[in-house]
Design a protein around this motif. Structure first.
Motif, short mmCIF file in Angstrom:
data_model
loop_
_atom_site.label_atom_id
_atom_site.label_comp_id
_atom_site.label_asym_id
_atom_site.label_seq_id
_atom_site.Cartn_x
_atom_site.Cartn_y
_atom_site.Cartn_z
N THR A 102 -1.57 -16.88 3.89
CA THR A 102 -0.89 -15.98 4.50
C THR A 102 0.07 -16.75 5.05
OG1 THR A 102 -3.78 -16.86 5.62
CG2 THR A 102 -1.62 -14.98 7.09
N LEU A 103 0.55 -17.64 5.46
CA LEU A 103 1.98 -17.63 5.44
C LEU A 103 3.20 -18.08 4.37
CD1 LEU A 103 1.05 -20.28 8.94
CD2 LEU A 103 1.48 -17.99 8.63
N ASP A 104 2.18 -17.77 3.39
CA ASP A 104 3.06 -18.43 1.99
C ASP A 104 4.00 -19.62 1.90
OD1 ASP A 104 3.71 -17.70 -0.62
OD2 ASP A 104 5.76 -16.13 -0.11
N MET A 105 3.31 -20.27 2.68
CA MET A 105 3.75 -21.55 2.45
C MET A 105 3.52 -22.33 0.73
SD MET A 105 1.65 -23.27 5.59
CE MET A 105 1.79 -24.92 5.64
N ARG A 106 4.82 -22.88 0.59
CA ARG A 106 5.12 -23.43 -0.72
C ARG A 106 3.76 -24.65 -1.03
NH1 ARG A 106 4.26 -23.73 -5.41
NH2 ARG A 106 6.69 -24.97 -6.81
N GLY A 107 3.08 -25.20 -0.09
CA GLY A 107 2.14 -26.36 0.01
C GLY A 107 2.01 -27.18 0.91
N SER A 108 1.28 -28.68 0.51
CA SER A 108 0.89 -29.53 1.75
C SER A 108 -0.06 -30.66 1.28
CB SER A 108 -0.01 -28.74 2.82
OG SER A 108 -0.31 -29.17 3.06
N ASN A 109 0.98 -31.64 1.94
CA ASN A 109 0.37 -32.57 2.01
C ASN A 109 -1.42 -32.54 2.42
OD1 ASN A 109 2.99 -35.05 1.66
ND2 ASN A 109 1.38 -34.15 0.02
N VAL A 110 -2.17 -33.04 2.28
CA VAL A 110 -3.12 -33.50 2.72
C VAL A 110 -3.85 -35.11 2.91
CG1 VAL A 110 -5.47 -33.02 2.41
CG2 VAL A 110 -3.92 -31.61 1.29
N SER A 111 -4.31 -35.31 3.72
CA SER A 111 -4.95 -36.84 3.84
C SER A 111 -6.48 -36.86 4.39
CB SER A 111 -3.55 -37.21 4.51
OG SER A 111 -4.27 -38.84 4.71
N MET A 112 -6.36 -38.14 4.98
CA MET A 112 -7.82 -38.16 5.60
C MET A 112 -7.98 -36.97 7.06
SD MET A 112 -9.37 -39.66 3.25
CE MET A 112 -11.03 -39.67 3.84
N PRO A 113 -9.24 -36.90 7.57
CA PRO A 113 -10.72 -36.87 6.63
C PRO A 113 -10.61 -35.64 5.52
CG PRO A 113 -10.64 -35.28 8.74
CD PRO A 113 -9.03 -35.96 8.74
N ASN A 114 -9.44 -35.28 5.11
CA ASN A 114 -9.80 -33.85 4.33
C ASN A 114 -9.39 -33.96 2.99
OD1 ASN A 114 -9.67 -31.73 6.78
ND2 ASN A 114 -7.03 -32.39 7.27
N LYS A 115 -9.12 -34.98 2.40
CA LYS A 115 -8.92 -35.57 0.57
C LYS A 115 -9.92 -34.75 0.16
CE LYS A 115 -5.46 -38.95 0.48
NZ LYS A 115 -5.34 -40.12 0.13
N GLN A 116 -11.08 -34.84 0.16
CA GLN A 116 -12.47 -34.48 -0.89
C GLN A 116 -12.72 -33.31 -0.44
OE1 GLN A 116 -12.79 -37.99 0.62
NE2 GLN A 116 -12.48 -38.80 -1.26
N LYS A 117 -12.76 -32.97 0.74
CA LYS A 117 -12.89 -31.31 1.38
C LYS A 117 -12.98 -30.76 1.46
CE LYS A 117 -16.37 -33.46 4.21
NZ LYS A 117 -17.90 -33.48 4.22
N ILE A 118 -11.34 -30.26 1.17
CA ILE A 118 -10.21 -29.69 0.31
C ILE A 118 -10.37 -29.21 -1.02
CG2 ILE A 118 -7.86 -30.85 -0.31
CD1 ILE A 118 -6.30 -28.85 1.50
N ILE A 119 -11.07 -29.45 -1.67
CA ILE A 119 -11.22 -28.85 -3.13
C ILE A 119 -11.94 -27.77 -3.41
CG2 ILE A 119 -12.42 -29.57 -5.31
CD1 ILE A 119 -11.36 -32.73 -4.59
N PRO A 120 -13.28 -27.27 -2.23
CA PRO A 120 -13.91 -26.31 -2.60
C PRO A 120 -12.61 -25.05 -2.29
CG PRO A 120 -15.21 -27.31 -1.36
CD PRO A 120 -14.18 -28.66 -1.93
N TYR A 121 -12.06 -25.26 -1.47
CA TYR A 121 -10.76 -24.33 -0.87
C TYR A 121 -10.09 -23.68 -1.82
CZ TYR A 121 -13.28 -25.19 3.25
OH TYR A 121 -14.76 -25.58 4.57
N LEU A 122 -9.33 -24.90 -2.88
CA LEU A 122 -8.59 -24.14 -4.27
C LEU A 122 -9.36 -24.15 -5.56
CD1 LEU A 122 -7.12 -28.40 -3.14
CD2 LEU A 122 -6.49 -26.79 -2.34
N ASP A 123 -8.39 -23.11 -6.42
CA ASP A 123 -8.57 -21.90 -7.15
C ASP A 123 -8.32 -23.77 -8.39
OD1 ASP A 123 -8.30 -19.84 -6.38
OD2 ASP A 123 -6.29 -20.26 -5.44
#
Ligand code: NAD
Length: 288
Positions: free
Chosen positions: A60-81
């Motif tokens: 939405t904010l057209d961010m270039r991206g993000s770092n991800v750390s615990m507790p999200n490193k595995q949980k983020i996978i289903p939300y990515l393309d």
């Protein structure tokens, strides 16, 4: 900072919890300023329950991206393309890149580890590594080392809740790469000693040596180390861990803490977002 931020500034995030202690915002914002790049890097307290909305915000904010750390490193996978091959094998992501709404997940901890050795003029490809720990850091290191051509990895873990992940790592490396991986229990000290004895590098990724275990090390006897082995601790606070002291006592020339890995994993992410090389020596002087 006020000179840098304007209507065109592009946002990059760090999504984790707890995260306010992280060195990453200082590292990236100083690197952007040094190169005159119009980006800003901010940390956000993101727990698993906020993750779906946080990933939506990247688009939405057209961010270039993000770092991800615990507790999200595995949980983020289903939300990515899409996932980079190493992130797929690790089952974890620490960097997200947004290309016109397509989000790709990468893991840069392992490449950061390998790059930090390269920075020291060391090449472990074709050689044997003994690695203790198979959690987040240990998984990234083992998978990337195997992908990059390390010949053999002996992975040691305690028979704790991470043991099954250690098994998974060994299976994946043997199936998907030409590296030969074996699994060992840390409880077998003779085996541990003998695997280290013919390794080019011993890396400890357990966090033993960091608070509250700052007075502990898995290897206490300096005679376990040849002078020409590389000893690498992923811990960076304290700067010199007990393991490093044991290695120094043994006369080991190449003894490292985790700062190089920390810096280079950031530099890899910086490159993915900006296409530019982080001014690594400048940041090393500034922060470390
Ligand atoms: P994790 O919790 O995912 O994994 C911890 C690992 O250590 C597991 O294999 C566990 O079995 C083992 N372990 C824990 N306590 C132990 C003990 N008392 N004896 C033996 N084994 C034990 O943690 P992680 O995210 O992989 O982080 C591990 C360490 O690596 C931490 O110190 C962290 O700060 C460091 N790290 C450094 C970098 C860097 O860039 N330098 C990056 C990531 C992690």
């Amino acid at each position: 900072m006020t000179e840098r931020i304007d209507g065109h500034t592009i946002l990059i995030g760090l999504m984790a919890y707890p995260i306010r202690h992280s060195m990453s915002p200082t590292m990236h914002n100083n690197a952007f300023a040094k190169l005159g790049l119009n980006y800003a890097y901010l940390a956000f307290d993101i727990t698993n329950d906020k993750l779906s909305d946080a990933v939506k915000a990247i688009r939405t904010l057209d961010m270039r991206g993000s770092n991800v750390s615990m507790p999200n490193k595995q949980k983020i996978i289903p939300y990515l393309d899409k996932l980079d091959p190493a992130a797929k094998l690790c089952g974890a992501v620490n960097t997200v890149v947004n290309d016109d709404g397509i989000l790709t997940g990468y893991t840069t901890d392992g490449t950061g580890f390998m790059k930090s050795l390269e920075d020291e003029g060391l090449d472990i490809r074709g050689k044997k590594m003994t690695l203790s720990g198979a959690g987040g850091a240990g998984t990234a290191i083992a998978i990337q080392a195997a992908l990059d051509g390390v010949a053999e990895i002996s992975i040691f873990n305690a028979k704790d809740k991470v043991w099954d992940n250690a098994k998974r790592n060994v299976d994946i490396i043997n199936e998907k790469t030409s590296c030969k991986a074996t699994l060992h229990t840390l409880e077998d000290q003779e085996d541990f000693k003998s695997e280290i004895a013919d390794s080019a590098i011993y890396c400890d990724s357990t966090g033993v040596g960091m608070k509250p275990l700052e007075d502990e090390t898995l290897v206490t006897d300096p005679s376990w180390f040849r002078k020409d082995i590389i000893v690498y601790d992923t811990v960076y606070a304290p700067r010199t861990t007990k393991l490093m002291e044991v290695a120094q006592k043994a006369g080991v020339a190449h003894v490292f803490n985790g700062l190089g890995m920390m810096l280079e994993q950031g530099a890899e992410a910086f490159k993915l977002w900006t296409g530019k090389s982080m001014p690594v020596e400048y940041i090393r002087e500034l922060l470390f």
